[in-house]
Motif scaffolding. Sequence first.
Motif, PDB file in Angstrom:
ATOM      1  N   LEU B 306       0.856  -1.192   0.000  1.00 38.07           N
ATOM      2  CA  LEU B 306       0.000   0.000   0.000  1.00 38.07           C
ATOM      3  C   LEU B 306       0.885   1.232   0.000  1.00 38.07           C
ATOM      4  O   LEU B 306       1.666   1.449   0.944  1.00 38.07           O
ATOM      5  CB  LEU B 306      -0.908  -0.009   1.241  1.00 38.07           C
ATOM      6  N   LEU B 307       0.782   2.027  -1.059  1.00 39.21           N
ATOM      7  CA  LEU B 307       1.637   3.216  -1.171  1.00 39.21           C
ATOM      8  C   LEU B 307       0.942   4.418  -0.523  1.00 39.21           C
ATOM      9  O   LEU B 307      -0.234   4.658  -0.772  1.00 39.21           O
ATOM     10  CB  LEU B 307       1.935   3.527  -2.645  1.00 39.21           C
ATOM     11  N   ILE B 312       3.971   9.574  -1.800  1.00 39.45           N
ATOM     12  CA  ILE B 312       4.456   8.905  -3.029  1.00 39.45           C
ATOM     13  C   ILE B 312       3.510   9.291  -4.171  1.00 39.45           C
ATOM     14  O   ILE B 312       2.358   8.858  -4.207  1.00 39.45           O
ATOM     15  CB  ILE B 312       4.522   7.378  -2.846  1.00 39.45           C
ATOM     16  N   VAL B 313       4.025  10.153  -5.050  1.00 41.06           N
ATOM     17  CA  VAL B 313       3.159  10.717  -6.101  1.00 41.06           C
ATOM     18  C   VAL B 313       3.873  10.653  -7.455  1.00 41.06           C
ATOM     19  O   VAL B 313       5.052  10.335  -7.537  1.00 41.06           O
ATOM     20  CB  VAL B 313       2.783  12.191  -5.772  1.00 41.06           C
ATOM     21  N   GLY B 314       3.097  11.003  -8.505  1.00 39.99           N
ATOM     22  CA  GLY B 314       3.665  11.187  -9.848  1.00 39.99           C
ATOM     23  C   GLY B 314       4.358   9.958 -10.397  1.00 39.99           C
ATOM     24  O   GLY B 314       3.896   8.826 -10.223  1.00 39.99           O
ATOM     25  N   LYS B 315       5.501  10.204 -11.027  1.00 43.96           N
ATOM     26  CA  LYS B 315       6.240   9.129 -11.707  1.00 43.96           C
ATOM     27  C   LYS B 315       6.687   8.040 -10.723  1.00 43.96           C
ATOM     28  O   LYS B 315       6.699   6.860 -11.054  1.00 43.96           O
ATOM     29  CB  LYS B 315       7.498   9.714 -12.360  1.00 43.96           C
ATOM     30  N   GLU B 316       7.016   8.503  -9.565  1.00 48.24           N
ATOM     31  CA  GLU B 316       7.501   7.548  -8.573  1.00 48.24           C
ATOM     32  C   GLU B 316       6.395   6.583  -8.171  1.00 48.24           C
ATOM     33  O   GLU B 316       6.616   5.375  -8.039  1.00 48.24           O
ATOM     34  CB  GLU B 316       8.006   8.316  -7.348  1.00 48.24           C
ATOM     35  N   ARG B 317       5.185   7.131  -8.066  1.00 48.85           N
ATOM     36  CA  ARG B 317       4.045   6.285  -7.690  1.00 48.85           C
ATOM     37  C   ARG B 317       3.793   5.245  -8.770  1.00 48.85           C
ATOM     38  O   ARG B 317       3.524   4.076  -8.481  1.00 48.85           O
ATOM     39  CB  ARG B 317       2.825   7.182  -7.465  1.00 48.85           C
ATOM     40  N   GLN B 318       3.931   5.750 -10.022  1.00 53.43           N
ATOM     41  CA  GLN B 318       3.701   4.845 -11.154  1.00 53.43           C
ATOM     42  C   GLN B 318       4.745   3.718 -11.149  1.00 53.43           C
ATOM     43  O   GLN B 318       4.419   2.548 -11.319  1.00 53.43           O
ATOM     44  CB  GLN B 318       3.807   5.665 -12.442  1.00 53.43           C
ATOM     45  N   LEU B 319       5.993   4.102 -10.920  1.00 55.92           N
ATOM     46  CA  LEU B 319       7.069   3.114 -10.914  1.00 55.92           C
ATOM     47  C   LEU B 319       6.850   2.062  -9.829  1.00 55.92           C
ATOM     48  O   LEU B 319       6.930   0.853 -10.083  1.00 55.92           O
ATOM     49  CB  LEU B 319       8.418   3.819 -10.688  1.00 55.92           C
TER      50      LEU B 319
END
Lengths: 203, 578
Positions: B306-307, B312-319
């Motif tokens: 669970l993020l 944890i947002v944006g590209k990092e969340r996607q990764l």
Amino acid sequence: MLSKLQLSRSHIKNVGMSMSKKSVSVEHMQQEWLEVQAAQSNPARFRPLYNRYYDPIFRFIFRRTNEEELTADICSQVFLKALQRLNSYSFKGVPFSAWLYRIASNEIAQHYRASQKNRVVSMEESSFSDMIDELDERDTEGLRQQLLQTLDQLREGDLQLIELRFFEQRSFKEVAEIAGITENNAKVRTYRILERMKKKLSN
Amino acid sequence: MKKNYKIVINPQMPSEEQVARHMDFDALLEQLDTSQSESKKGRIRPLYYYASAAAAAVVLLVVFLVSQPENNSLQSAQYFAERPYVLPPIQDIEPEFKKYKVSVNQGGVYEYESGSRLVVPAAAFMDDRGKLIEGEVEIHYREMHDYVDFFLSGIPMVYDSANVRYTLESAGMIEIYAEKNGQRVNMAPGKHIDVSLVSQIDVPNINVPPSYNIYQLDTAAREWVYQDIDQLAILDDVLPQVDEAHPAYSAFDTYKQALAQLEAQKKIENEALNSRFPQPLTPARPQKATDSQPTFSIDPDGFSVLLDEASIVGKERQLLSTQIDNVIWEVSPKNIDFDTRSLQVEWEGARLKKLQAWEYEITYFSGDTEVPMIINRVLTGDLFSQAMAQYEEELKQYQTALAEYEAAVKQEKINLAQKYQTQQSQLKETFLAAVAAADLEEEDDLAQSLSKRKVRNQFRATGFGIWNCDRPVAPLEQSVKAKFVDQDGQLLRDVPGYLVDKTRNTVVRFLATRNTPIAYNTLSDNMLWLVTKDQKIALVRPDQFKAIPEGASKHIFELEVLEANTKEEQEIRRMLKF
């Protein structure tokens, strides 16, 4: 020759100082001056100097008393006086140890003045050979006896130079620092004493 | 033939162990202490021999003094010389110290209630023998800020320089010492405590900050010793306390509210400026896996991660949502008592929260069991090299953006600060004009208290004791020879007296005699008090100073002996308020 070398080694061990310990670099003296300054503001900081010089000063005194307990008493007085007078000490380009040796010499002299006993002079067998070599004489038992008598007639100041130079194998530089004279003066005076001794031996 | 020397051939020299047996440095130090105390005793003995001569001299002196007007400076010097240099006048008031436990191996930073701060380094303490102290020591610290503090402390505020006796005006004073098991300890050589002393002082003109020095009190030599220049920084204005009974309360309240509104408006404008010109974000430098900490990866198969939505947002969340199994994590050394077996356990899932660049908190859970852990996102081999190349590029872009940001924002911020400073000054002038129009006696007091500012005095305390941020003030010229009587006309003398001037943060100590020189400030309010032999305060209020005729050379002060309790500081503050 082999026998003499072994004796010399044994002598150095007895005196308790290696040759490397005897020569003191300028850096070391300056470093030591910092330690003295620290001890001037706080006597507790004299400890490293005490630890470093207790042994050589003890042996210096022992050679002039030949009694362990008496040596310990005088040694204790030497360091007490050193601490009491520490604020008057200033660095004059000679090792701090020279100052301690001078205090020790004075304390020894004071002890013998008060006790009215004859001062002890310690020497090794090898010292005879060294002195006889220096006097350019032939080493015989008879000459050794004569040499002892000649030494006994020396004045305190003269005997001290002979002791430091020949019995304790110190360099002229160190002899000068302890005696509080120049190195050149130490050399000149020592050789004059030897000349006088030689004259007496030949009579 | 008589022998002169005892020549010993081949002496049996003692072994190293035999010599070492006689070594005892501590005993030597004790001998030194004893010899020093004996030498002090020895010095007293010769005095005895001179006693008869001294007694005769005293008789002559007394005869001389009786025939002369009373010499206050001689009497005063003698009175204070016979007493401890630091002489608290009220015996029942003990100074209150704040105590801090300090781990000697670590040192630490300690805050005081005034906002002051002490930075204590590691290994900073030693005992009387020069041995470093280990374990824990207790630092005792107190601050003295105003004339009541100085009075109660009994610390003299005088400084002799070139035969001129100056008064020390203080911007704050501290007393600091340390104890181990109730025994005082010393500061180790080369060590110091960084003191950041917050106080309030009078700064009439903010463009001309006052300058102060640092002095340490040498109680043995009975003098202040100059140490350094005080690194003084002005922090804030300090509004005075004005109670509702004060005639200017209404005007003051209006002024205070206007200031609060202005401050709120300033905050809004600052925030608007920040949002108009967002500050570029510093790129985070990739972290390489170290060899010393355990690393692991997360297999999301059958395991829910669970993020945290906020961190944890944006590209990092996607990764992390799609490729978390490609990420390598390293257990942070910040975890205390980390057990590697926790990585072997079959957990149901984990929550992941970002703490800062590359640093996360993972909380494994299974049923009711939760195990939190701090981890770092790390890279290895080529991935690290690629990330570093990208980071270098981002760093260049960041530096360009930062330069642009500063060019755009810096002047705007300066303009904003100036605008509000002008408006604050206008409000203050309006308020003072209202007070002046009301023709209030308290006008000067208010004007003065409005120039109070919070300051930070920074200095290095290289030893324990009393440290003062202060400046010498030349003696005042206007002086009268004073005599002190109580309400019944009884003479008060041979007791300590204290004089304060409202414009100077200090207190002048003197001995009350029949002929005491009192130098006071004719342009300010002055107050004076004596501490009587039965520990009461006898007070001269400012009005009496104002009533001294101009050019008068003598004056008899009539003191009001206060019956109030002098056992509590608050009560004394109330008595001495002016």
